[in-house]
Write a protein that holds these residues in place. Structure first.
Motif, short mmCIF file in Angstrom:
data_model
loop_
_atom_site.label_atom_id
_atom_site.label_comp_id
_atom_site.label_asym_id
_atom_site.label_seq_id
_atom_site.Cartn_x
_atom_site.Cartn_y
_atom_site.Cartn_z
N HIS A 140 0.82 -1.21 0.00
CA HIS A 140 0.00 0.00 0.00
C HIS A 140 0.86 1.26 0.00
CE1 HIS A 140 -3.64 2.41 1.05
NE2 HIS A 140 -2.70 3.19 1.57
N ASN B 114 1.31 4.00 -3.03
CA ASN B 114 0.86 5.38 -2.81
C ASN B 114 2.00 6.37 -2.67
OD1 ASN B 114 -2.21 5.46 -2.61
ND2 ASN B 114 -1.69 3.62 -1.42
N PHE B 115 3.12 5.93 -2.13
CA PHE B 115 4.27 6.84 -2.07
C PHE B 115 4.72 7.19 -3.49
CE2 PHE B 115 4.37 7.39 2.16
CZ PHE B 115 5.06 6.49 2.99
N LYS C 265 2.90 7.42 -6.10
CA LYS C 265 1.96 8.41 -6.63
C LYS C 265 2.16 9.79 -5.99
CE LYS C 265 -2.68 7.97 -8.38
NZ LYS C 265 -4.06 7.59 -8.14
N LEU C 266 2.33 9.73 -4.65
CA LEU C 266 2.50 10.98 -3.91
C LEU C 266 3.81 11.66 -4.29
CD1 LEU C 266 1.20 9.82 -0.41
CD2 LEU C 266 0.29 11.76 -1.73
N LYS D 242 3.17 13.70 -7.16
CA LYS D 242 2.39 14.90 -6.85
C LYS D 242 3.21 15.94 -6.13
CE LYS D 242 -2.09 12.63 -6.53
NZ LYS D 242 -3.20 12.27 -5.66
N ARG D 243 4.13 15.46 -5.27
CA ARG D 243 4.91 16.41 -4.47
C ARG D 243 6.21 16.81 -5.14
NH1 ARG D 243 2.22 18.32 0.22
NH2 ARG D 243 1.31 16.60 1.38
N ARG E 73 10.63 15.62 0.81
CA ARG E 73 9.63 14.58 1.05
C ARG E 73 9.69 13.52 -0.04
NH1 ARG E 73 3.85 14.64 3.46
NH2 ARG E 73 4.28 16.74 4.19
N TYR F 59 10.20 9.63 0.36
CA TYR F 59 9.27 8.65 -0.18
C TYR F 59 9.99 7.60 -1.00
CZ TYR F 59 5.06 11.25 1.22
OH TYR F 59 4.06 11.85 1.94
N SER G 53 1.35 7.53 4.33
CA SER G 53 0.90 7.76 2.95
C SER G 53 -0.55 8.24 2.92
CB SER G 53 1.08 6.50 2.11
OG SER G 53 0.11 5.53 2.45
N ILE G 54 -1.37 7.65 3.76
CA ILE G 54 -2.77 8.08 3.77
C ILE G 54 -2.89 9.51 4.28
CG2 ILE G 54 -5.04 7.66 4.78
CD1 ILE G 54 -4.41 4.70 4.84
N ASP H 206 -0.70 11.84 4.10
CA ASP H 206 -0.24 12.79 3.09
C ASP H 206 -1.30 12.99 2.01
OD1 ASP H 206 2.64 13.02 0.88
OD2 ASP H 206 1.58 14.55 2.06
N SER H 207 -1.90 11.90 1.57
CA SER H 207 -2.95 12.02 0.54
C SER H 207 -4.11 12.86 1.04
CB SER H 207 -3.45 10.63 0.15
OG SER H 207 -2.43 9.86 -0.42
N GLU I 190 -4.01 15.16 3.39
CA GLU I 190 -3.59 16.55 3.55
C GLU I 190 -3.52 17.25 2.20
OE1 GLU I 190 -0.03 16.21 5.88
OE2 GLU I 190 -1.13 16.46 7.78
N LEU I 191 -3.04 16.50 1.19
CA LEU I 191 -3.03 17.07 -0.14
C LEU I 191 -4.43 17.44 -0.59
CD1 LEU I 191 -0.54 15.10 -2.45
CD2 LEU I 191 -0.66 17.57 -2.07
N ASN J 243 -4.87 5.68 -2.66
CA ASN J 243 -5.35 6.64 -1.65
C ASN J 243 -6.34 7.65 -2.24
OD1 ASN J 243 -3.90 5.43 0.35
ND2 ASN J 243 -2.27 6.95 0.39
N ASP J 244 -6.21 7.91 -3.55
CA ASP J 244 -7.13 8.86 -4.17
C ASP J 244 -8.56 8.33 -4.10
OD1 ASP J 244 -4.78 9.87 -6.77
OD2 ASP J 244 -5.08 10.56 -4.69
#
Lengths: 683, 127
Positions: free
Chosen positions: A464, A468-469, A471-472, A475-476, A483, A487, B16-17, B19-20, B22-23, B111-112
């Motif tokens: 998980h 998600n990292f 993807k994040l 985004k970041r 960050r 990640y 991770s959750i 951060d998602s 908060e974004l 997470n989206d």
């Protein structure tokens, strides 16, 4: 058995009909016998006249409880009638009363004493019959002189006749008793015999051949004697009479004292009849002694034979029982060092797939010859030599394979306590062992099931954040490069952790039948310790007690030893406070049969690795779950909870056992038992 | 600014959750287990709670039961990674919905998608 007299009027009246029947029957029999013997002239001379004595003695021996009283009463009444009738001397009634009552009282006392439990005699037992033979001699020896004396006192015969009359009465009484009493006792015992040594009633019940023997033989013999007598050749008679012992011997041998009893009666009566008919002028005492000797001889021989037969019967029964036992039984001869097989039963020949001919005379160790249990058999042999009990699990070799058996044995001690033989019973536990193995596999599958869902959970928790990292991070990317770096690092380390988990799973799920070369355990443990010494904080005292050189060989890979040592030591490190102590020791140990304790391995020889700590210890609940995959008391993020389950998996796979000793506050000790590999199997 | 309570024991998952969320503009309080979550629930008001189901020290189901006594109107999203040990996934889902979770997400998920669900629930409850 002492006569029980009625304790209340009601008991007395209830017993009356039976009692009166006994009395009436007895009186009739007594009268009949007296009539018979009195009216046979020769009978009077021969003193078969004393048959009523036999009737009394026999009836008293057969009678139980109250019946004894009734019999004595009946005898007294019968004698009164007979005496009054015979002598018709009313004036002497007083004396007659006294004389008539001597016999029943003396006989009553003697038979009661003989039957008392303290003497160990119920008349059923043939040992008791021997006692009765003595009693039969004793009773007349007391009664006859007393009777003679009293008769003389009342003037029924002259004092000077006493010296000849007393022996005559005595022997006559003996003949009378010796002829009739055993017969009555034999018939009575047949009705209710419970002695384990007596021939069973069925075997004796008069059927054709028995009747032939017991009735015809003596009759024929008597007729033969009659013929001899009739020939008026006294010299033939002198020796011919001893031929009568032959049929008696045959009957006694074949049918014991009961058959002999019938034969005695028939023979004696036949002889008396034969002699009467022929009016033979033979001295009474001569015939008396002859009849008496027949009786005593046949009785004693019959009793001895029956005892012998009973013992043989029992012995044959025991032998058959052992032979047909469903458990395999072997008896070992301890008088020789080879420990050879003296006896094997059918179950053992079947179990070992060898004939008794092939087994007898060989050492019992050959039964386990080519098995992998050389050491255990050796130990067993030592114990057998020292006459100690054994209880071990070994393989039994067959021409077509092997069985796994449990051998339980102990010395066979004779009366004097010294054993010259040893008995082993084998229980075939191949099926159980198979089931055990399947159970272990099943448990493993269950824990694999747990493992699978545990792995799923862990991997999900790793995947998980990886997904998600990633993807994040995208985004970041522009706004927060630190960050993003973090990640990316996370993703990498998470991926690595996932890989480690997979490794551990594979270790846990390893198949069991792998062949491992034996290695010196001590060396492997030392090597493993070198690897993890750095993970032990310097403030913690580490004591290592591993003998150098070899404490023994174990069938295990050195990497597996490393796994075990690493996980146990790290577990201990986690448990101890800063100034705690951890001890690691390796030694060899023999588990005795019958050793108690949870999870103690099967009896045998093991190498033991002990890792002990002085940490916080575990409560019962934790201790029971300590080897569960993913069960962990560590805070989140530290460790996967798989370490101890890996240890467990390895230990089980190499056929060992692991135990945990722990209590809250006192620390924990893990003991790993690895079966010792036998030297002679080094490959 | 809606405040969300995130209850999850695995730190990376939680991070991770968070951060998602908060974004997406939410304020997030974290709790590593149910016990801390209860304390936080008592101290502050939340618009929604996201909770993992299998945790030490008061696991997700117990937390849900407790929550339903304390604050029955709070929307809850349950997240599940499968159950170590005994219960199959369906079982935990059934239990979760029985005890009042509005939806259940199975790890690993995007997470989206979780954020979308959060928004939808908040809308639903506001109405």
């Amino acid at each position: 058995m002492n006569p029980q007299f009625p304790t209340s009027i009601r008991e007395f009246t209830r017993a009356m009909p039976m009692g009166l029947a006994v009395v009436a029957g007895y009186v009739a029999a007594h009268y009949g016998l007296s009539l018979l013997s009195f009216n046979l002239e020769i009978a009077r001379n021969v003193s078969v006249w004393f048959l009523p004595g036999g009737l009394l003695f026999g009836s008293l021996m057969v009678a139980r409880g109250r019946q004894v009283g009734w019999v004595m009463a009946g005898d007294f009444i019968a004698r009164m009638i007979w005496s009054a009738d015979l002598w018709a001397v009313p004036a002497n009634m007083g004396w007659l009363t006294i004389t008539t009552s001597i016999s029943p009282i003396v006989y009553g006392v003697i038979t009661t004493t003989l039957k008392s439990p303290r003497l160990g005699a119920g008349f059923q037992s043939s040992t008791a019959v021997m006692g009765l033979v003595i009693g039969m001699v004793l009773a007349p020896a007391i009664v006859a002189p007393l009777m003679c004396l009293t008769y003389a006192t009342v003037g029924l015969f002259a004092w000077e006749n006493l010296p000849t009359l007393i022996p005559s009465f005595l022997i006559g009484d003996l003949v009378g008793i010796g002829t009739l009493a055993p017969l009555i006792m034999a018939l009575g015992s047949l009705a209710r015999d419970r002695s384990p040594h007596a021939l069973p009633w069925k075997a004796w019940r008069p059927h054709g051949s028995v009747l032939a023997r017991t009735v015809l033989l003596p009759t024929v013999a008597a007729l033969a004697l009659y013929a001899v007598v009739h020939s008026e050749r006294p010299e033939i008679y002198t020796s011919g009479k001893f031929l009568m012992f032959i049929p008696l011997t045959m009957v006694a041998l074949r049918d014991g004292w009961r058959g002999a009893s019938i034969a005695i009666v028939i023979l004696n009566f036949s002889i008396v009849l034969a002699l009467t008919v022929h009016q033979v002028p033979i001295a009474a005492i001569d015939i008396q002694l002859l009849l008496l000797s027949y009786s005593l001889f046949a009785l004693i021989l019959g009793v001895v034979i029956e005892e012998r037969r009973g013992a043989e019967h029992l012995s044959a029964l025991l032998s058959a029982a052992v032979h047909s036992s469903p458990n395999a039984v072997a008896i070992i001869d301890l008088t020789q060092p080879e420990q050879r097989l003296l006896f094997v039963n059918e179950a053992l020949t079947a179990l070992s797939a060898r004939s008794s001919g092939a087994l007898l005379g060989t050492s019992w160790r050959d039964l386990h010859g080519d098995s992998l249990d050389g050491r255990r058999v050796q130990d067993g042999s030592e114990r057998i030599k020292n006459r100690q009990p054994i209880d071990l699990e070994v393989r039994l070799t067959r021409p077509d394979g092997q069985s796994i058996v449990r051998a339980k044995g102990g010395p066979v001690n004779d009366q004097k306590g010294r054993g010259t033989a040893y008995l082993i019973t084998y229980f075939d536990i191949t099926a159980e062992k198979h089931t055990e193995r399947i159970e272990r596999e099943r448990e493993k599958l269950i824990s694999l099931g747990h493992l699978a869902s545990g792995v799923a959970h862990e991997l999900n928790n790793l995947m998980h954040p990886i997904i998600n990292f990633a993807k994040l991070a995208e985004k970041r990317f522009d706004t927060d490069p630190d960050r993003v770096h973090r990640y990316h690092d996370n993703i990498r380390s998470l991926g690595i952790r996932a890989g480690e988990i997979v490794q551990k799973v594979l270790l846990f799920a390893r198949p069991q039948q792998q062949v491992r070369g034996p290695i010196p355990l001590a060396d492997a443990v030392i090597d493993a310790l070198d690897l993890i010494r750095t993970r032990v904080p310097p403030t913690v005292t580490l004591t290592v007690s591993v003998p150098d050189g070899s404490a023994g060989l174990a069938r295990i890979e050195s990497t597996e030893v490393t796994q075990i040592v690493t996980n146990l030591v790290l577990n201990a490190v986690h448990a101890v406070p800063k100034d705690g102590a951890i001890t690691i020791a390796v030694d060899a140990i023999t588990i005795e049969p019958g050793a108690k304790g949870a999870a103690v391995p099967a009896p045998g020889r093991y190498l033991r690795l002990v890792v002990a700590d002085t940490g916080q210890g575990m409560d019962e609940e934790t201790r029971c779950r300590v080897f569960e995959p993913f069960f962990s008391t560590k805070p989140i993020g530290e460790g996967t909870g798989l370490g101890l389950s890996v240890v467990y998996g390895i230990v089980v796979a190499v056929g060992g056992a692991i135990t945990v000793d722990s209590a809250v506050g006192t620390g924990t000790t893990f003991s790993v038992f690895l079966p010792e590999a036998i030297d002679d199997e080094k490959d | 600014m809606a405040r969300i309570l995130l209850v999850e024991d695995a730190p990376e998952v939680r991070e991770s959750i968070k951060d998602s969320l908060e974004l997406a503009g939410f304020e997030v309080d974290e709790a590593p287990d149910g016990k801390v979550a209860c304390e936080l629930l008592a101290a502050r008001a939340y618009a929604l709670m996201i909770t993992d189901l299998w945790m030490p020290n008061l696991d997700g189901l117990d937390l849900l039961k407790h929550l339903r006594k304390v604050n029955p109107k709070l929307p809850v999203i349950a997240i599940s990674g499968g159950a170590p040990g005994r219960a199959p996934i369906d079982y935990s889902v059934a239990l979760a919905t029985t005890y009042g979770a509005d939806t259940v997400f199975h790890k690993p998920f995007d997470n989206d998608d979780l954020v979308d669900a959060v928004n939808a629930l908040l809308l639903q409850y506001a109405a």
